[in-house]
Design a protein around this motif. Structure first.
Motif, short mmCIF file in Angstrom:
data_model
loop_
_atom_site.label_atom_id
_atom_site.label_comp_id
_atom_site.label_asym_id
_atom_site.label_seq_id
_atom_site.Cartn_x
_atom_site.Cartn_y
_atom_site.Cartn_z
N UNK A 1 22.33 -23.28 48.02
CA UNK A 1 22.43 -24.22 46.91
C UNK A 1 22.51 -24.09 45.74
N UNK A 2 21.97 -22.86 45.34
CA UNK A 2 21.88 -22.28 43.91
C UNK A 2 20.86 -22.80 43.04
N UNK A 3 20.26 -24.03 43.33
CA UNK A 3 19.38 -24.67 42.62
C UNK A 3 19.87 -25.74 41.76
N UNK A 4 20.88 -25.22 41.06
CA UNK A 4 21.29 -25.99 39.98
C UNK A 4 22.95 -26.16 39.67
N UNK A 5 23.82 -25.57 40.81
CA UNK A 5 25.06 -26.17 40.73
C UNK A 5 25.35 -27.25 41.74
N UNK A 6 25.54 -28.29 41.45
CA UNK A 6 25.81 -29.32 42.45
C UNK A 6 27.03 -29.23 43.25
N UNK A 7 28.10 -28.80 42.54
CA UNK A 7 29.36 -28.41 43.28
C UNK A 7 29.08 -27.38 44.48
N UNK A 8 28.55 -26.17 44.04
CA UNK A 8 28.23 -25.50 45.09
C UNK A 8 27.25 -25.83 46.06
N UNK A 9 26.40 -26.36 45.67
CA UNK A 9 25.43 -27.07 46.98
C UNK A 9 25.91 -27.96 47.87
N UNK A 10 26.92 -28.77 47.28
CA UNK A 10 27.67 -29.65 48.04
C UNK A 10 28.51 -29.00 49.13
N UNK A 11 29.18 -27.93 48.62
CA UNK A 11 30.16 -27.17 49.53
C UNK A 11 29.40 -26.47 50.60
N UNK B 1 20.46 -30.83 42.92
CA UNK B 1 21.41 -30.60 43.87
C UNK B 1 21.04 -31.29 45.33
N UNK B 2 19.75 -31.54 45.52
CA UNK B 2 19.07 -32.30 46.65
C UNK B 2 19.94 -33.70 46.49
N UNK B 3 19.77 -34.23 45.42
CA UNK B 3 20.41 -35.51 45.18
C UNK B 3 22.02 -35.67 45.44
N UNK B 4 22.82 -34.47 45.13
CA UNK B 4 23.91 -34.27 45.27
C UNK B 4 24.52 -34.00 46.69
N UNK B 5 23.66 -33.27 47.50
CA UNK B 5 24.05 -33.00 48.84
C UNK B 5 23.69 -34.42 49.57
N UNK B 6 22.65 -35.00 49.19
CA UNK B 6 22.29 -36.20 49.82
C UNK B 6 23.25 -37.28 49.72
N UNK B 7 23.87 -37.58 48.63
CA UNK B 7 25.03 -38.59 48.43
C UNK B 7 26.27 -38.17 49.13
N UNK B 8 26.70 -36.68 48.79
CA UNK B 8 28.04 -36.27 49.16
C UNK B 8 28.08 -35.95 50.45
N UNK B 9 27.15 -35.51 51.27
CA UNK B 9 27.13 -34.84 52.44
C UNK B 9 26.27 -35.63 53.58
N UNK B 10 25.00 -35.66 53.22
CA UNK B 10 24.08 -36.20 54.26
C UNK B 10 24.53 -37.74 54.44
N UNK B 11 24.20 -38.48 53.55
CA UNK B 11 24.72 -40.08 53.83
C UNK B 11 26.03 -40.27 54.48
#
Length: 395
Positions: free
Chosen positions: A74-84, A106-116
């Motif tokens: 998840x790179x820790x800081x890149x929301x796009x990479x983490x989402x991918x 990135x946790x928030x990004x993955x949660x909103x864009x992938x998990x939910x």
């Protein structure tokens, strides 16, 4: 016709007498294997994989099923990479749950864009932003590390115990850093400690002299660095030492690790800080298990073991590897009532659950999930002495 009915009846009786088919599961391990906390990720991943190996060795999971894991960066800081990376785990790898992500943004990004959108359970061992508490997550998000709202209070308590009257504060300019800095500032000021400056810094810079000059101009008895030990936080400390601006630093959780001590050397002696941790029986057992497995232990490794264990026990209790079903069992296995379960006892827990019993998972980090899937949490106060991180006490 009579023969056919008899055959069907016989088949039905055989099916009823046969054990349920074993159900396999796959866990995604989504951490910052590159980025500002890359030195912490290997131990965290190994912690989760230790729990998975323990479950497999027991043979008690879901009627004899097995668990596999797959890593994502998840790179820790890149929301796009983490989402991918999160999308790959869900769509290509077909995971049944995600242990992660690592950092709050990135946790928030993955949660909103992938998990939910995909109905996927996430249990983060290290995302601590208070903002994650109020996210509408459809009951899919949990964390085994306590919120920074709690860490801020602990930081202020430690500063007061050191008779600090004023402090400069810098934070990495993202959700984690800002949330933690705001919590520290509010708690410190409530105790009468003046925060002379509360300024962001960007990661990835080669020169932090301008940031340090501003911090030095504001002054303070100590510099609080709410950053990342492999990135800007380290740069801020080194620039402060080089310029003589500060010689003592407070290190919140993202700054505590052997990599920082090794990079800075003896000049870090006398600094102190805090990170989630406990002196519970479970934490000591986990350390022994990790050492026996040849794993290094570190920050958030116990919480990673617990995150993976909670998912697998919830699957067992609910009788399903479907996140939509087992998500409702996570709070049940994490809390009383039930038999207390420590590291090394996951096979025992699975057997109890398979027999219809209850467990109260204590685990490696003294797990207790409160409303919204939050960790109540305890903290380890540390100091840097003779080039090493030493425990002072637990809070």
């Amino acid at each position: 016709m009579k023969t056919t009915l008899m055959a069907l009846a016989s088949a039905a009786a055989l099916a009823a007498a046969s054990p349920a088919l074993a159900d396999d599961a796959k866990i995604g391990i989504l951490l910052g294997f590159t980025g500002p906390l890359e030195s912490l990720s290997p131990a965290m991943a190994l912690g989760a994989e230790l729990a998975i190996a323990e479950v497999n060795e027991s043979g008690n999971f879901m009627g004899g099923g097995s668990v596999t894991s797959v890593r994502g960066d998840d790179t820790c800081i890149d929301a796009g990479a983490a989402t991918t990376a999160g999308e790959r785990l869900v769509t290509s790898e077909g995971v049944n749950g995600i242990m992660g992500a690592m950092c709050s943004g990135v946790t928030g990004a993955v949660l909103q864009n992938v998990a939910i959108p995909n109905g996927m359970v996430m249990i983060s061992p290290s995302a601590t932003s208070p903002a994650l508490t109020s996210v509408e997550d459809n009951g899919l998000f949990f964390r085994t590390a306590p919120s920074d709202a709690r860490q801020g209070v602990i930081v202020a308590d430690i500063l007061a115990d050191h008779d600090v009257k004023s402090a400069a504060l810098t934070f990495t300019n993202n959700d984690y850093g800002k949330g933690l800095a705001d919590s520290i500032a509010a708690a410190a000021e409530a105790k009468g400690i003046e925060i002379t400056i509360n300024a962001p810094h960007e990661d990835g810079k080669g020169d932090y002299s301008a940031e340090v000059a501003a911090l030095a101009s504001a002054g303070g008895d100590i510099l609080i660095v709410a950053g990342y030990l492999d990135q800007g936080g380290r740069g801020i400390i080194q620039a402060s030492l080089d310029s003589g601006a500060f010689d003592t630093f407070f290190l919140p959780d993202g700054m505590v690790g052997d990599a920082l001590v090794e990079a800075i050397g003896d000049d870090l002696d006398g600094s102190y800080g805090v990170l989630p941790g406990s002196d519970s029986e479970g934490s000591q057992i986990f350390a022994g298990l990790a050492e026996k497995a040849g794993n290094v232990t570190g920050v958030y490794a116990p919480e990673s073991y617990d995150a993976a264990a909670l998912m697998l026990m919830a699957m067992q209790k609910s009788g399903s590897t479907d996140p939509a079903t087992y998500k409702d069992a996570i709070m049940d296995v994490a809390n009383a009532p039930g038999e207390k379960i420590l590291p090394g006892e996951l096979g025992k827990a699975l057997k109890i659950l398979a027999d219809g019993g209850d467990v109260d998972y204590v685990g490696a980090s003294d797990v207790e999930l409160i409303e919204g899937g939050e960790s109540g949490g305890s903290f380890r106060e540390i100091e840097i002495k003779d080039g090493a991180i030493e425990t002072v006490q637990y809070r």
